[in-house]
Design an enzyme around this catalytic site. Structure first.
Site, short mmCIF file in Angstrom:
data_model
loop_
_atom_site.label_atom_id
_atom_site.label_comp_id
_atom_site.label_asym_id
_atom_site.label_seq_id
_atom_site.Cartn_x
_atom_site.Cartn_y
_atom_site.Cartn_z
N GLU A 1 0.44 7.23 1.26
CA GLU A 1 -0.65 6.10 1.48
C GLU A 1 -1.85 6.26 0.89
O GLU A 1 -2.37 5.53 0.49
CB GLU A 1 -0.46 5.77 2.91
CG GLU A 1 0.72 5.37 3.51
CD GLU A 1 0.88 3.82 3.15
OE1 GLU A 1 0.79 3.13 4.11
OE2 GLU A 1 1.04 3.44 1.98
N THR B 1 2.57 -12.59 -2.99
CA THR B 1 2.24 -11.10 -2.72
C THR B 1 3.56 -10.68 -2.22
O THR B 1 3.27 -9.29 -1.75
CB THR B 1 0.93 -11.08 -1.90
OG1 THR B 1 0.61 -9.32 -2.21
CG2 THR B 1 0.95 -11.25 -0.53
N GLU C 1 4.61 -1.40 -4.95
CA GLU C 1 3.75 -1.82 -5.92
C GLU C 1 3.74 -1.00 -7.35
O GLU C 1 3.59 -1.57 -8.30
CB GLU C 1 2.42 -1.31 -5.37
CG GLU C 1 1.77 -2.33 -4.23
CD GLU C 1 2.22 -2.42 -3.05
OE1 GLU C 1 2.37 -3.52 -2.51
OE2 GLU C 1 3.21 -1.39 -2.81
N ASP D 1 -7.00 -5.78 -1.65
CA ASP D 1 -5.99 -6.16 -2.93
C ASP D 1 -5.56 -7.36 -3.35
O ASP D 1 -5.83 -7.98 -4.56
CB ASP D 1 -4.87 -5.34 -2.89
CG ASP D 1 -4.26 -5.23 -1.40
OD1 ASP D 1 -4.57 -6.22 -0.64
OD2 ASP D 1 -3.42 -4.39 -0.99
N GLU E 1 0.18 -12.31 7.24
CA GLU E 1 1.65 -11.88 7.11
C GLU E 1 2.43 -13.26 7.11
O GLU E 1 3.42 -13.26 6.61
CB GLU E 1 2.18 -10.84 8.31
CG GLU E 1 1.31 -9.50 7.93
CD GLU E 1 1.69 -8.69 6.88
OE1 GLU E 1 2.40 -9.11 6.14
OE2 GLU E 1 1.02 -7.67 6.54
#
Length: 577
Positions: free
Chosen positions: A353, A477, A374, A260, A119
């Site tokens: 989710e 990302t 997304e 991902d 992160e």
């Protein structure tokens, strides 16, 4: 290299046809008022941003139900860093400049905090690098040597160096958490998710190219190759691995949470660095993913060694995949998968989710929607490639849903349960970094981010002339755009002179001697290449300073890539749900 240029600039998209819409959608929809929705998205941003400043700063995130703040990922004023480049995309130069000053004065990375390596990289390092590269465009008086130097670049480098101790493992794969003062704690778990290992090449390679220090790119590449080396015999990777022993702990293989952005960064790294090896790695994975996980344009979770289905679910984090497919030219498959995901959105007014595909409903304890970007991200990419109005309709539905369900007096709240619209007291920083940004770009076709190379700036650096702001931005990302041309500005070896400099010299030499015509390749500039050949002598007037415009694209810069998000880390497969 020709393959990568095709991938990067959408030159390969012109030959691909978009599938006809399903019968239920055959009726022509009423034309959307794109400008109106763009302004509504702008208003969404400022409603959230101003309440963060008023109620939560300098904490990481806003708690919108109680109108206060909380630190979540390390006490970095994270929302401010994450929102910085969005300010410029919305055109707010003065606030961008003010926030840059605030961050330089107030953010300290030498703190006794255990921070997520993943992160911190995507949000902090990525956000600071993007802001650094956009500083001149935002009217900031940059220092001599920019973009090879600058205060935001130094901040990004400082933050990244705090992460380097995590990579000191026998395998080169990093730990998931590091203490910013003391390094990796002695009792730190060696189990890290795949995405937490393979999501560094964009930021770290950019740092290495700008600073001249190869250590960042080196550790990122070593981690990527360690995952590649430990794939199964059928070509799949699992979800969590022990970074000391290289033993797979969670053996579920798929394209969603925990995996991902590893796939994402193979593609984006290939485009950013023009790296054939990274692209070939992704294409091999893509074959295995299609062979073992794809069913009727859905992607399931399977056992990585056997290929047997372990979870027939769709996760909201998987919705980045159609955008990724569009970047490699696979638009037909991208649209079919996107339409599957869009049906889930229309069923609930958001993406839960987890969604059980056979049952057609949510999964227990996974009914929430934390305002993830997304599906909107994929819509933005696919719309740039196809201009299919269905993609604008998703943007419309997202604006309507978020405003109706999530908007509260102090911002926008996570939706705890899409079935009854209960809210949770959190607004994650990615809402301003990604969700709002992708919505705005979907509705703003003329944004500088969408530049097709027909406008650019020439910057003088200690290493020669450098072309910047020509488009082709690669999003990390967390949706922080990186100008790929900047990676060629700070080369210290003459033999690495960028090929575009030769193109530019050739162009101006030809222009001085005769009129000539250049054809724009079909599909160039994110699917907009249906224009006829244009005469280079009909150039429009340039911008102020060294900015130049032409009626055709001079550069073959890679086009934007896509993003994904990982916020669940270890809880997805390890809690036996």
């Amino acid at each position: 290299m020709a393959l990568l240029r095709c991938l990067g600039t959408f030159l390969c998209l012109w030959a691909l046809r978009i599938p006809a819409p399903p019968a239920a959608a055959a009726a022509a929809p009423r034309r959307l008022d794109v400008a109106s929705y763009r302004e509504r998205v702008r208003a969404m941003f400022y409603h959230a941003y101003e309440h963060y400043l008023d109620s939560a700063f300098p904490y990481d995130e806003l708690r919108p139900l109680t109108c206060d703040g909380q630190d979540t990922w390390g006490s970095f004023s994270l929302t401010l860093i994450d929102a910085l480049d969005t300010l410029l995309i919305l055109g707010n130069v003065s606030e961008f400049q003010r926030v840059v000053n605030v961050l330089q004065e107030g953010v300290d990375f030498d703190i006794d905090v255990n921070a997520s390596v993943f992160e911190t990289n995507i949000r902090v390092v990525g956000g600071l690098l993007s802001a650094h590269l956009l500083s001149k465009k935002a009217g900031i008086e940059v220092e001599a040597g920019w973009p090879c130097s600058g205060p935001l670049l130094r901040m990004a480098e400082e933050a990244a160096r705090k992460l380097l101790p995590a990579f000191q493992t026998p395998t080169g794969m990093p730990y998931g958490t590091v203490n910013l003062q003391h390094g990796v704690n002695p009792g730190e778990t060696p189990v890290t998710c795949t995405a937490g290992i393979g999501t560094f090449i964009v930021e770290f390679a950019t740092l290495s190219h700008l600073t001249g220090d190869p250590v960042f790119e080196d550790v990122a590449r070593k981690a990527l190759k360690a995952l590649w080396k430990n794939r199964s015999d059928i070509g799949l990777v699992g979800n969590h691995i022990d970074v000391v022993t290289a033993k797979w702990v969670a053996q579920d293989a798929g394209i969603g949470a925990g995996v991902d952005s590893y796939f994402e960064y193979l593609v984006k790294g290939a485009i950013l660095l023009q790296d054939e090896e990274l692209m070939s790695m992704f294409l091999e994975y893509n074959k295995a993913i299609k062979n073992y996980t794809k069913f009727d344009d859905w992607y399931l979770w399977v056992q990585m060694y056997k290929g047997t289905v372990s979870m027939p679910v769709f996760q909201s984090l998987e919705a980045y995949w159609p955008g990724l497919q569009s970047l490699i030219g696979d638009v037909d498959n991208a649209m079919r998968t996107f339409l599957n995901y869009y049906t889930v959105w229309k069923q609930f007014g958001g993406l839960p989710e987890f969604y059980n595909i056979p049952q057609g409903y949510t999964v227990d304890k996974r009914e929430g929607y934390p305002l993830r970007p997304e599906l909107i991200e994929s819509a933005m990419y696919l719309y740039r490639a196809t201009r299919d109005p269905t993609l604008l309709e998703l943007g419309r539905d997202a604006v309507e849903s978020i405003e109706k369900i999530s908007k509260v007096d102090c911002g926008f709240a996570t939706i705890k349960d899409l079935r009854d619209h209960r809210l949770d007291n959190r607004m994650e920083s990615f809402f301003l970094a990604e969700t709002v940004k992708y919505l705005y770009l979907l509705f703003d076709p003329d944004n500088f981010i969408h530049n097709d190379g027909s406008a650019f700036d020439v910057v003088i650096t200690p290493y020669g002339e450098c072309v910047l702001n020509a488009g082709g931005y690669v999003f990390n990302t967390e949706a922080h755009p990186i100008d790929p041309a900047a990676l060629h500005c700070c080369m210290k070896r003459k033999e690495e002179q960028w090929e575009v400099e030769d193109l530019m010299r050739e162009f101006y030499s030809l222009k001085k001697t005769k009129k000539f015509t250049l054809k724009r390749a079909s599909g160039h500039g994110e699917g907009e290449g249906t224009k006829d050949s244009e005469d280079a002598s009909s150039e429009k007037g340039g911008k102020k300073g060294t900015s130049k415009k032409s009626s055709h694209s001079l550069l073959s810069c890679p086009s934007q890539s896509f993003n994904s998000k990982l916020a669940v880390l270890g809880q997805v497969f390890l809690d036996n749900t």
